[in-house]
Design a protein around this motif. Structure first.
Motif, PDB file in Angstrom:
ATOM      1  N   UNK A 276      14.000 -14.745 -22.589  1.00 19.81           N
ATOM      2  CA  UNK A 276      12.536 -14.986 -22.605  1.00 19.81           C
ATOM      3  C   UNK A 276      12.069 -15.387 -23.999  1.00 19.81           C
ATOM      4  N   UNK A 277      12.360 -16.624 -24.352  1.00 21.52           N
ATOM      5  CA  UNK A 277      11.945 -17.084 -25.672  1.00 21.52           C
ATOM      6  C   UNK A 277      10.437 -17.319 -25.671  1.00 21.52           C
ATOM      7  N   UNK A 278       9.766 -16.650 -26.571  1.00 19.66           N
ATOM      8  CA  UNK A 278       8.309 -16.801 -26.609  1.00 19.66           C
ATOM      9  C   UNK A 278       7.921 -18.183 -27.080  1.00 19.66           C
ATOM     10  N   UNK A 279       7.019 -18.779 -26.376  1.00 17.98           N
ATOM     11  CA  UNK A 279       6.545 -20.080 -26.801  1.00 17.98           C
ATOM     12  C   UNK A 279       5.086 -19.964 -27.225  1.00 17.98           C
TER      13      UNK A 279
ATOM     14  N   UNK B 245       1.312 -21.215 -22.729  1.00 20.02           N
ATOM     15  CA  UNK B 245       0.001 -20.673 -22.399  1.00 20.02           C
ATOM     16  C   UNK B 245      -0.467 -19.866 -23.579  1.00 20.02           C
ATOM     17  N   UNK B 246      -1.644 -20.164 -24.089  1.00 19.28           N
ATOM     18  CA  UNK B 246      -2.131 -19.440 -25.261  1.00 19.28           C
ATOM     19  C   UNK B 246      -2.275 -17.955 -24.962  1.00 19.28           C
ATOM     20  N   UNK B 247      -1.940 -17.140 -25.899  1.00 25.49           N
ATOM     21  CA  UNK B 247      -2.106 -15.699 -25.760  1.00 25.49           C
ATOM     22  C   UNK B 247      -3.597 -15.364 -25.739  1.00 25.49           C
TER      23      UNK B 247
ATOM     24  N   UNK C  91       7.129 -26.938 -21.935  1.00 27.66           N
ATOM     25  CA  UNK C  91       7.547 -25.583 -22.329  1.00 27.66           C
ATOM     26  C   UNK C  91       6.760 -24.502 -21.598  1.00 27.66           C
ATOM     27  N   UNK C  92       5.845 -24.963 -20.746  1.00 24.99           N
ATOM     28  CA  UNK C  92       4.976 -24.028 -20.037  1.00 24.99           C
ATOM     29  C   UNK C  92       4.221 -23.123 -21.010  1.00 24.99           C
TER      30      UNK C  92
END
Lengths: 339, 339
Positions: free
Chosen positions: B1-4, B48-50, B45-46
């Motif tokens: 689960x690489x954070x994007x 989605x802003x935090x 990369x799908x």
DNA sequence: CTGTTAGCGCGTTCAA
DNA sequence: TTGAACGCGCTAACAG
């Protein structure tokens, strides 16, 4: 509304922000006196740390999502009740998402919720759900998932269900022992795991008494009230109508009840009915229906406990466990007989 | 689960984080080509802003709280349904808090929710609630509050209610026109605004027909099922029992129904009953009860709309408006008569 | 025991 | 048109 944050307290007291932070967390690094001062000022100013600022640091929101098909349904309402009660206890917060039993919405929620708004998800899938990649994508992002009641068995995650096979078997037996020979099974959707288990229990019940399984008596009613009503009506209008109905969910039982009234069929004389139900309905209706009641509140509590435990362990993945709770069969036919 | 996150995209594309941020917000400062590149990579990369990182900057969480006494109650479940549907539309998220009708819990929630977890609150107070400072403290912190159904009139904020006085007046009239002379009013709590309005409508109904108001017929049943059951039972066991019951909430109607069965009193021959109810119960019961149905779903939607409108206007305070929706009276006594 | 520093991920000046 | 720098409020590593 003057905002009060760590800085407010720090400057007021002439100490550093991190000292305040540590003091409020009762860190061993801080002297008693400082803690005292900080805590009392914090209380005086009614300071409360901003949860989302902490979230950002700690990488946990303490928010969880509950995704369910509908809420105006005693079963799911009770589940939420259970979830909420455990959430309060464990200091988690519960976000509600309703799919209205549409796969499209379920998918949408699963995609959206990968963004970090929540730490975990509890969900019951829709009757339309046939794939589970969307759920896998959640877990891949480190969002823990607990499925309950309407689960997908294909996916590896924690699941909380009830003994649908056994209770359906017992329910069918109950009908047969009360003289039923032609029992119709009202189904929701063959995509639904619980429906299939209940159906299997029903089939096994027939088998046990050497009653041949008749596929034409298994009737898929869908999740639309009006449609279901028509389907049941035509079933019960038939000259060789079944002598009993096994409704796999509460809604279908209610429609059956209404149809019987419409057609002037009396329960249980003309048609015997047993159903899965969580409503007080069984007590109120006249005559009351035999029911299988799932422990909805306990399901909610259990599912929440499993989720929170896994979240708190901070492993980033969830234990793959299968929890099965017992439903309660309330057989009203025998009671009826003795009247 | 690489954070994007923004950085992922920025480095990948060899641009700065702020460029990516602006591009994703379709800022006029960014060239078409860059936007294109950024947007397509973000999609790939799908990204989605935090939401909580934005919260911190923008000072809004897009989370709202719904505080209600209980959820296993058709009225509140339908309200949530309404709230949720508008929330989805407006991109808000709904947190659920259940007071279990305890003031202590309501207070706790109101104190806690000042911390910035949510932007606004929709709530229905408990039957125990007698003060409203706790609500005022919320608004002082810039949390907008919309009250619905069980409101506190003393507090200045937006409120969504129903025409309780008028519908109760009509309900009472309905009973009187069907020959009732001794109508008991089953109350929840005299602290509750809606209860008092309903009671006033009931009194006005009597007055209109010159029936003297008899305080001994106004019976506070509280919110405990068993207690209520006993109280109603002793009321209906009395030799000079009332000839009609006006139940101010659904629960009390159900208890009345159960008591009647217990005492072998038939409805509506021995006792006529009218009640506020949102359950399908009126259709299912035999005989059906006359009901006043509040537009629960619409109440939820309306309250949510008001809250979101005020939140989006970013004034930091809420318009003080009073919205009154119409309830639906379903008079089943006349129907009964013609049978 | 306390303070300094460095982010969490994002939005927003302000310079370039 | 872009990017560097700062800060939202908080926590945590590290230095003193």
């Amino acid at each position: 509304m003057p905002k009060v944050n760590l800085k407010t307290i720090a400057t007021e007291l002439g100490v550093s922000i991190s000292t305040v932070s540590k003091a409020l967390q009762d860190s061993y690094e801080i002297s008693k006196e400082t803690k005292q001062k900080v805590v009392s000022l914090a209380k005086k100013l009614n300071f409360q740390p901003n949860p989302y600022a902490s979230s950002l640091r700690r990488n946990q929101t303490r928010n969880i999502a509950v995704i369910i098909p509908e809420i105006a349904n005693n079963f799911f309402a009770l589940v939420i009740n259970g979830v909420e009660s455990v959430a309060r206890e464990k200091n988690y917060h519960v976000l509600i998402y309703l799919t209205h039993d549409e796969y499209k919405k379920e998918l949408e929620f699963c995609e959206y919720l990968q963004n970090g708004r929540i730490d975990g998800v509890m969900m019951s899938v829709t009757t339309e759900t046939q794939t589970h990649e969307h759920i896998g994508r959640l877990t891949e992002k480190g969002i823990l998932v607990v499925l309950f009641d309407r689960v997908c068995h294909e996916i590896e995650t924690a699941k909380v269900t009830t003994d649908d096979f056994v209770s359906s078997l017992n329910a069918t037996e109950h009908l047969i022992q009360n003289g039923c020979k032609k029992i119709a099974y009202l189904a929701l959707s063959s995509h639904l795991s619980i429906d299939n288990k209940r159906k299997a229990g029903y089939a096994e019940g027939l088998h046990k008494y050497n009653i041949p399984f008749d596929a034409s008596l298994v009737i898929e009613c869908g999740n639309n009230e009006n449609e279901a009503h028509q389907i049941i009506k035509s079933l019960l209008s038939s000259p060789n109508r079944p002598d009993a109905i096994f409704a796999s969910v509460e809604k279908l039982a209610i429609e059956t009840y209404l149809v019987c009234r419409e057609l002037s069929l009396s329960i249980p004389q003309d048609v015997k009915v047993i159903c899965f139900a969580n409503l007080k309905i069984a007590d109120l209706l006249n005559p009351p229906l035999s029911t299988i009641t799932q422990p909805a509140f306990e399901i909610g509590k259990k599912a929440a406990r499993v989720l929170f435990r896994n979240l708190d362990s901070k492993r980033g993945s969830i234990e793959n466990e299968n929890i099965v709770l017992k439903s309660l069969l309330i057989p009203r036919l025998s009671t009826q007989k003795s009247d």
